[in-house]
Design a protein around this motif. Structure first.
Motif, PDB file in Angstrom:
ATOM      1  N   GLU A  99       0.728  -1.139   0.040  1.00 47.84           N
ATOM      2  CA  GLU A  99       0.135  -0.139   0.107  1.00 47.84           C
ATOM      3  C   GLU A  99       0.799   1.425  -0.033  1.00 47.84           C
ATOM      4  N   CYS A 100       2.000   1.331   0.700  1.00 55.24           N
ATOM      5  CA  CYS A 100       2.836   2.196   0.705  1.00 55.24           C
ATOM      6  C   CYS A 100       4.233   2.289   0.164  1.00 55.24           C
ATOM      7  N   ARG A 101       4.688   0.947  -0.369  1.00 54.91           N
ATOM      8  CA  ARG A 101       5.719   0.692  -0.903  1.00 54.91           C
ATOM      9  C   ARG A 101       6.194   1.542  -2.230  1.00 54.91           C
ATOM     10  N   PRO A 102       7.365   2.202  -2.087  1.00 54.53           N
ATOM     11  CA  PRO A 102       7.770   2.860  -3.201  1.00 54.53           C
ATOM     12  C   PRO A 102       7.729   2.041  -4.433  1.00 54.53           C
ATOM     13  N   LEU A 103       7.303   2.674  -5.585  1.00 61.08           N
ATOM     14  CA  LEU A 103       7.246   1.776  -6.839  1.00 61.08           C
ATOM     15  C   LEU A 103       8.749   1.860  -7.443  1.00 61.08           C
ATOM     16  N   HIS A 105       0.260   6.335   2.909  1.00 63.31           N
ATOM     17  CA  HIS A 105      -0.949   5.733   2.238  1.00 63.31           C
ATOM     18  C   HIS A 105      -1.847   5.315   3.392  1.00 63.31           C
ATOM     19  N   ALA A 106      -1.402   4.532   4.362  1.00 58.13           N
ATOM     20  CA  ALA A 106      -2.273   3.906   5.504  1.00 58.13           C
ATOM     21  C   ALA A 106      -2.230   4.507   6.566  1.00 58.13           C
ATOM     22  N   ALA A 107      -1.406   5.349   7.070  1.00 56.79           N
ATOM     23  CA  ALA A 107      -1.705   6.047   8.308  1.00 56.79           C
ATOM     24  C   ALA A 107      -0.793   7.348   8.577  1.00 56.79           C
ATOM     25  N   ARG A 108      -1.098   8.200   9.471  1.00 61.31           N
ATOM     26  CA  ARG A 108      -0.519   9.400   9.926  1.00 61.31           C
ATOM     27  C   ARG A 108       0.058   9.224  11.338  1.00 61.31           C
ATOM     28  N   PHE A 109       1.111   9.713  11.534  1.00 58.26           N
ATOM     29  CA  PHE A 109       1.999   9.763  12.890  1.00 58.26           C
ATOM     30  C   PHE A 109       2.308  11.111  12.864  1.00 58.26           C
ATOM     31  N   SER A 110       2.214  11.467  14.591  1.00 58.23           N
ATOM     32  CA  SER A 110       3.089  12.882  14.820  1.00 58.23           C
ATOM     33  C   SER A 110       3.743  12.726  16.040  1.00 58.23           C
ATOM     34  N   GLU A 111       4.739  13.634  16.327  1.00 56.57           N
ATOM     35  CA  GLU A 111       5.298  13.587  17.536  1.00 56.57           C
ATOM     36  C   GLU A 111       4.735  13.825  18.903  1.00 56.57           C
ATOM     37  N   ASP A 112       3.410  14.478  18.723  1.00 58.34           N
ATOM     38  CA  ASP A 112       2.686  14.564  20.252  1.00 58.34           C
ATOM     39  C   ASP A 112       1.751  13.611  20.260  1.00 58.34           C
ATOM     40  N   THR A 113       1.613  12.610  19.568  1.00 54.99           N
ATOM     41  CA  THR A 113       0.654  11.331  19.839  1.00 54.99           C
ATOM     42  C   THR A 113       1.403  10.039  19.638  1.00 54.99           C
TER      43      THR A 113
END
Length: 387
Positions: free
Chosen positions: A52-56, A262-270
């Protein structure tokens, strides 16, 4: 009352994922970005998100369905040897997306090309490089990666053929990157990447209070969309396709860094990166992603074309009479392949009648007073008009 709520969360006491749930917990933002956090985000995506997120894979030579010149090699920066190299087989590399602005900086030219291929060639011109470029090189090294692609240093700026070749293959370049570093803080290329340099501490703006001994609460002050949507970066034309075509992004804004794939979002404060199998809700701000990724499979390329052009034409270009189509060329090429189509002045030839239809949002209020012709493009295409 029309205001956005700011959730209050508990600060996790350590960073090893001991909390049972990511809900209601946050993380203390450090003055400098911990390199192991960036590596964890990337590792988590590689381990759990798969294709899903792997570079082509980089595609060299002719590609079925593409009418432009094939990619012969990828010129990139070797951050270990501080010089330019030519990649001719699939390799891991990081791309940089940033705003040039009016700040002067060093650029790759025919006159300095040979010198920058020499070992430490880039090391000899450190004082001439923009702060964002220097920070990006440092970041790639901290991430444990070796290669970095930057347009100003990997495309020969006074060689029309080399520039055209790179611009025509922007989709391959950004889709093939391990991740794209988005420098969305500041207004030009000397703004740097906040949190990378140890001699400069960033202003985190994270309200924290100890409510009882050993228990701290923090206010979650905004999601990725809320931060990114107000940046100068998000108003520029060239930066749109660099976001849309990427598979993963490390997004630097003032006082924060986010990871988006493409599958997630991360952040420093979570601490959602410590619970990768749990689906994260939308940003608390309620804001939507203004520039969603372009998926690998596009079932409705004509609909996607209309959507992308609508987003793009609201952005600003320094040279609109030259770059109105070029700055969208990577997306247009991908959509043309998906539609089994050619391209003419930024229009899909396989849906030429539909693509001829374009509209001006302020027409009903103001008529065509704000619209002007771009004589370098025909009047029957959207690129032929500004405003």
């Amino acid at each position: 009352m029309g205001s956005t709520p700011s959730p209050i969360v508990f600060l996790a006491k350590d960073d090893d994922g001991t909390t049972e749930t990511p809900h209601g917990f946050g993380r203390l933002v450090q003055p400098q970005i911990p390199p192991d956090l960036l590596r964890r985000w990337l590792y988590t995506c590689e381990k759990h998100h798969h294709a899903e997120c792997r570079p082509l894979p980089l595609r060299f030579g002719p590609v079925p369905g593409r009418v432009n010149q094939p990619l012969r090699f990828l010129r990139a920066i070797d951050v270990r040897e501080e010089r330019l190299v030519e990649i001719t087989a699939p390799e891991r590399y990081v791309a940089l997306s940033y705003v040039w602005g009016r700040a002067p900086s060093f650029r790759l030219l025919r006159s300095n090309l040979a010198r920058l291929y020499e070992p430490r060639g880039l090391g000899t011109i450190q004082s001439e490089l923009s702060q964002t470029v220097k920070d990006a090189m440092r970041l790639v090294a901290l991430m444990g990666e070796r290669y970095l692609w930057i347009d100003a240093l990997c495309l020969v700026q006074d060689d029309g053929q080399d520039m055209a070749h790179g611009i025509e293959n922007m989709d391959i370049i950004y889709e093939g990157a391990l991740a794209t570093v988005i420098a969305a803080n500041g207004k030009d290329q000397n703004s740097g990447l906040t949190g990378i340099r140890y001699d400069v501490e960033r202003l985190a703006q994270q309200p924290v209070r100890e409510v009882v001994p050993g228990v701290e609460l923090a206010v979650f002050t905004g999601g990725m969309s809320e931060y990114l949507g107000t940046t100068h970066y998000s108003s520029r034309g060239w930066t749109m396709q660099e976001q849309v075509l990427s598979r993963r992004c490390l997004i630097f804004v003032d006082g924060r860094i986010f990871f988006r794939c493409h599958a997630a979002r991360f952040s420093e404060d979570t601490i959602w990166d410590q619970h990768p199998m749990q689906a994260r809700p939308e940003d608390p701000s309620g804001a939507s992603i203004a520039t969603p990724f372009l998926p690998e499979s596009i079932p409705d390329p004509v609909g996607a074309y209309l959507e992308q052009v609508l987003r793009f034409t609201g952005r600003h270009l320094t040279k609109p009479d030259d770059d109105a189509v070029r700055a969208l060329s990577g997306i247009l090429t991908r959509l043309a392949v998906a539609a089994s189509s050619g391209l003419l002045c930024g229009l899909l030839t396989s849906a030429f009648d539909v693509c001829l239809l374009f509209w001006h949002p302020s027409f009903w209020q103001q008529g065509f007073r704000d619209v002007r012709r771009r004589p370098t493009f025909p009047s029957w295409c959207w690129a032929g008009w500004a405003g």
